[in-house]
Enzyme design. Structure first.
Site, PDB file in Angstrom:
ATOM      1  N   ASP A   9       0.882  -1.162   0.000  1.00  0.00           N
ATOM      2  CA  ASP A   9       0.000   0.000   0.000  1.00  0.00           C
ATOM      3  C   ASP A   9       0.928   1.223   0.000  1.00  0.00           C
ATOM      4  O   ASP A   9       2.111   1.107   0.354  1.00  0.00           O
ATOM      5  CB  ASP A   9      -0.872  -0.039   1.258  1.00  0.00           C
ATOM      6  CG  ASP A   9      -1.715   1.192   1.403  1.00  0.00           C
ATOM      7  OD1 ASP A   9      -2.325   1.616   0.405  1.00  0.00           O
ATOM      8  OD2 ASP A   9      -1.760   1.766   2.515  1.00  0.00           O
ATOM      9  N   LEU A  10       0.419   2.373  -0.390  1.00  0.00           N
ATOM     10  CA  LEU A  10       1.281   3.561  -0.447  1.00  0.00           C
ATOM     11  C   LEU A  10       1.072   4.489   0.753  1.00  0.00           C
ATOM     12  O   LEU A  10       1.957   4.669   1.589  1.00  0.00           O
ATOM     13  CB  LEU A  10       1.010   4.330  -1.754  1.00  0.00           C
ATOM     14  CG  LEU A  10       1.755   5.651  -1.908  1.00  0.00           C
ATOM     15  CD1 LEU A  10       3.263   5.435  -2.012  1.00  0.00           C
ATOM     16  CD2 LEU A  10       1.253   6.401  -3.138  1.00  0.00           C
ATOM     17  N   ASP A  11      -0.153   5.064   0.817  1.00  0.00           N
ATOM     18  CA  ASP A  11      -0.439   6.075   1.840  1.00  0.00           C
ATOM     19  C   ASP A  11      -0.442   5.434   3.231  1.00  0.00           C
ATOM     20  O   ASP A  11      -1.239   4.542   3.506  1.00  0.00           O
ATOM     21  CB  ASP A  11      -1.799   6.721   1.569  1.00  0.00           C
ATOM     22  CG  ASP A  11      -1.823   7.465   0.233  1.00  0.00           C
ATOM     23  OD1 ASP A  11      -0.871   8.212  -0.031  1.00  0.00           O
ATOM     24  OD2 ASP A  11      -2.792   7.289  -0.532  1.00  0.00           O
ATOM     25  N   THR A  17       0.765  10.524   3.762  1.00  0.00           N
ATOM     26  CA  THR A  17      -0.015  11.536   3.038  1.00  0.00           C
ATOM     27  C   THR A  17      -1.329  11.856   3.742  1.00  0.00           C
ATOM     28  O   THR A  17      -2.033  12.775   3.319  1.00  0.00           O
ATOM     29  CB  THR A  17      -0.320  11.044   1.616  1.00  0.00           C
ATOM     30  OG1 THR A  17      -0.692   9.680   1.708  1.00  0.00           O
ATOM     31  CG2 THR A  17       0.865  11.203   0.693  1.00  0.00           C
ATOM     32  N   LYS A  45      -8.975   6.550   5.897  1.00  0.00           N
ATOM     33  CA  LYS A  45      -7.744   5.817   5.541  1.00  0.00           C
ATOM     34  C   LYS A  45      -8.073   4.570   4.724  1.00  0.00           C
ATOM     35  O   LYS A  45      -8.902   3.757   5.139  1.00  0.00           O
ATOM     36  CB  LYS A  45      -6.961   5.451   6.796  1.00  0.00           C
ATOM     37  CG  LYS A  45      -6.252   6.646   7.382  1.00  0.00           C
ATOM     38  CD  LYS A  45      -5.263   6.251   8.454  1.00  0.00           C
ATOM     39  CE  LYS A  45      -4.508   7.484   8.914  1.00  0.00           C
ATOM     40  NZ  LYS A  45      -3.739   7.240  10.126  1.00  0.00           N
ATOM     41  N   SER A 114      -2.413   0.383  -4.442  1.00  0.00           N
ATOM     42  CA  SER A 114      -2.945   1.545  -3.715  1.00  0.00           C
ATOM     43  C   SER A 114      -4.307   1.967  -4.246  1.00  0.00           C
ATOM     44  O   SER A 114      -4.592   1.817  -5.428  1.00  0.00           O
ATOM     45  CB  SER A 114      -1.962   2.712  -3.880  1.00  0.00           C
ATOM     46  OG  SER A 114      -2.550   3.921  -3.468  1.00  0.00           O
ATOM     47  N   ALA A 115      -5.132   2.539  -3.360  1.00  0.00           N
ATOM     48  CA  ALA A 115      -6.431   3.063  -3.770  1.00  0.00           C
ATOM     49  C   ALA A 115      -6.294   4.430  -4.437  1.00  0.00           C
ATOM     50  O   ALA A 115      -7.227   4.932  -5.058  1.00  0.00           O
ATOM     51  CB  ALA A 115      -7.334   3.198  -2.545  1.00  0.00           C
ATOM     52  N   LYS A 145     -10.991  -1.185  -2.004  1.00  0.00           N
ATOM     53  CA  LYS A 145     -10.747  -1.991  -0.803  1.00  0.00           C
ATOM     54  C   LYS A 145     -11.933  -1.783   0.149  1.00  0.00           C
ATOM     55  O   LYS A 145     -12.413  -0.663   0.230  1.00  0.00           O
ATOM     56  CB  LYS A 145      -9.458  -1.532  -0.100  1.00  0.00           C
ATOM     57  CG  LYS A 145      -8.201  -1.659  -0.945  1.00  0.00           C
ATOM     58  CD  LYS A 145      -7.004  -0.983  -0.252  1.00  0.00           C
ATOM     59  CE  LYS A 145      -5.787  -0.954  -1.172  1.00  0.00           C
ATOM     60  NZ  LYS A 145      -4.636  -0.236  -0.598  1.00  0.00           N
ATOM     61  N   GLU A 169       0.001  -3.104   4.715  1.00  0.00           N
ATOM     62  CA  GLU A 169      -1.156  -2.203   4.760  1.00  0.00           C
ATOM     63  C   GLU A 169      -1.263  -1.480   6.104  1.00  0.00           C
ATOM     64  O   GLU A 169      -0.952  -2.064   7.134  1.00  0.00           O
ATOM     65  CB  GLU A 169      -2.440  -3.030   4.598  1.00  0.00           C
ATOM     66  CG  GLU A 169      -3.103  -2.940   3.268  1.00  0.00           C
ATOM     67  CD  GLU A 169      -3.676  -1.581   2.913  1.00  0.00           C
ATOM     68  OE1 GLU A 169      -3.798  -0.710   3.800  1.00  0.00           O
ATOM     69  OE2 GLU A 169      -4.001  -1.381   1.743  1.00  0.00           O
ATOM     70  N   ASP A 170      -1.761  -0.238   6.076  1.00  0.00           N
ATOM     71  CA  ASP A 170      -1.963   0.487   7.339  1.00  0.00           C
ATOM     72  C   ASP A 170      -3.448   0.701   7.649  1.00  0.00           C
ATOM     73  O   ASP A 170      -3.764   1.274   8.683  1.00  0.00           O
ATOM     74  CB  ASP A 170      -1.296   1.863   7.279  1.00  0.00           C
ATOM     75  CG  ASP A 170      -2.048   2.809   6.366  1.00  0.00           C
ATOM     76  OD1 ASP A 170      -2.371   2.394   5.218  1.00  0.00           O
ATOM     77  OD2 ASP A 170      -2.348   3.934   6.783  1.00  0.00           O
TER      78      ASP A 170
HETATM   79  C1  BG6 Z   1      -5.752   5.847  -0.087  1.00  0.00           C
HETATM   80  C2  BG6 Z   1      -5.846   6.752   1.114  1.00  0.00           C
HETATM   81  O1  BG6 Z   1      -4.465   5.343  -0.222  1.00  0.00           O
HETATM   82  O2  BG6 Z   1      -6.102   6.565  -1.281  1.00  0.00           O
HETATM   83  C3  BG6 Z   1      -7.231   7.350   1.207  1.00  0.00           C
HETATM   84  O3  BG6 Z   1      -5.568   6.017   2.287  1.00  0.00           O
HETATM   85  C4  BG6 Z   1      -7.563   8.068  -0.108  1.00  0.00           C
HETATM   86  O4  BG6 Z   1      -7.292   8.241   2.289  1.00  0.00           O
HETATM   87  C5  BG6 Z   1      -7.415   7.114  -1.276  1.00  0.00           C
HETATM   88  O5  BG6 Z   1      -8.903   8.567  -0.062  1.00  0.00           O
HETATM   89  C6  BG6 Z   1      -7.672   7.769  -2.620  1.00  0.00           C
HETATM   90  O6  BG6 Z   1      -6.658   8.708  -2.860  1.00  0.00           O
HETATM   91  P1  BG6 Z   1      -6.628   9.762  -4.054  1.00  0.00           P
HETATM   92  O7  BG6 Z   1      -5.199  10.220  -4.059  1.00  0.00           O
HETATM   93  O8  BG6 Z   1      -7.015   9.041  -5.298  1.00  0.00           O
HETATM   94  O9  BG6 Z   1      -7.595  10.833  -3.713  1.00  0.00           O
HETATM   95 MG    MG Z   2      -2.866   3.194   3.400  1.00  0.00          MG
END
Ligand code: BG6
Ligand code: MG
Length: 219
Positions: A9-11, A17, A45, A114-115, A145, A169-170
């Site tokens: 996962d990224l964020d 972020t 999150k 990542s989402a 997810k 993952e967090d």
């Molecule tokens: C996830 C974050 O990685 O990405 C969420 O944990 C965020 O908080 C989601 O809403 C979507 O991100 P983005 O950058 O497409 O708005």
């Molecule tokens: Mg995350």
């Protein structure tokens, strides 16, 4: 020994972020006339952008048209971009680069799962975009997810079976997605919050050097 691959996962795992998401969502809430707190931000999150907006509007008890929702999403992302376009390698979380080096050294491939639709931009900003075998992000999935789609695509990119994939993952939604995909889930952060994970660590620095070797023999 069995082959393994990693899906990150990224964020919240590689970069923090959440603080920028918070500032951008808070600005929108301020404009709409209600208070958006850090506790509220926790609910977002791992959640997709559109679902995050729906949660936020619920908090403010605000009903708007689909057109307005689209405009809010654009406005929020514009604000978010103003922060992430200033990110540098200094914002890579402790232990992340060392972990990528360990994986490279062991010949274990890794992809991003990542989402976020901003994932490629963030990885380029912090200088590690080219290290990943593949990037699966919010632009590549139709189901967010805890649906396992993002990680199952990741497994395909790794040419591995789901049970051979380790997911870092967090977020609760992310751990659920990894478990739904029948992968090895590793929770990074609060153990009590991420109690559904197969393994838990407070951060990437805590991962023991023999973690992958042990998993290979178990798998
Ligand atoms: C996830 C974050 O990685 O990405 C969420 O944990 C965020 O908080 C989601 O809403 C979507 O991100 P983005 O950058 O497409 O708005
Ligand atoms: Mg995350």
């Amino acid at each position: 020994m069995n082959k393994l691959g990693v899906i990150f996962d990224l964020d919240g795992v590689i970069v923090d972020t959440a603080k920028y998401h918070f500032l951008a969502w808070k600005q929108l809430a301020d404009q709409l006339g209600f208070t958006f707190t850090k506790a509220h931000n926790e609910l977002l999150k791992g959640v997709s952008r559109i679902k995050s907006l729906e949660i936020l509007l619920n908090i403010g008890d605000i009903r708007v048209s689909e057109e307005e929702k689209k405009a809010f999403l654009i406005r929020k992302n514009k604000e978010y971009l103003s922060y992430i376009t200033k990110m540098t390698a200094d914002e890579i979380l402790p232990g992340a680069l060392e972990l990528l080096n360990t994986l490279d050294h062991m010949g274990i491939a890794y992809v991003l799962g990542s989402a976020s639709k901003n994932a490629p931009l963030i990885l380029k900003q912090v200088g590690i975009y080219n290290r990943f075998k593949s990037i699966v992000d919010g632009n590549s999935v139709s189901k967010a997810k805890p649906d396992p789609e993002v990680f199952l695509i990741g497994a395909k990119k790794l040419n591995l079976q789901p049970r051979q994939c380790i997911v870092f993952e967090d977020a609760i939604a992310g751990i659920e997605a990894a478990n739904n995909a029948n992968m090895i889930s590793v929770g990074i952060g609060n153990k009590n919050t991420l109690n559904e994970a197969n393994y838990n660590f407070n951060n990437l620095k805590e991962i023991p050097t023999d973690f992958f070797k042990k998993l290979m023999t178990l798998n």
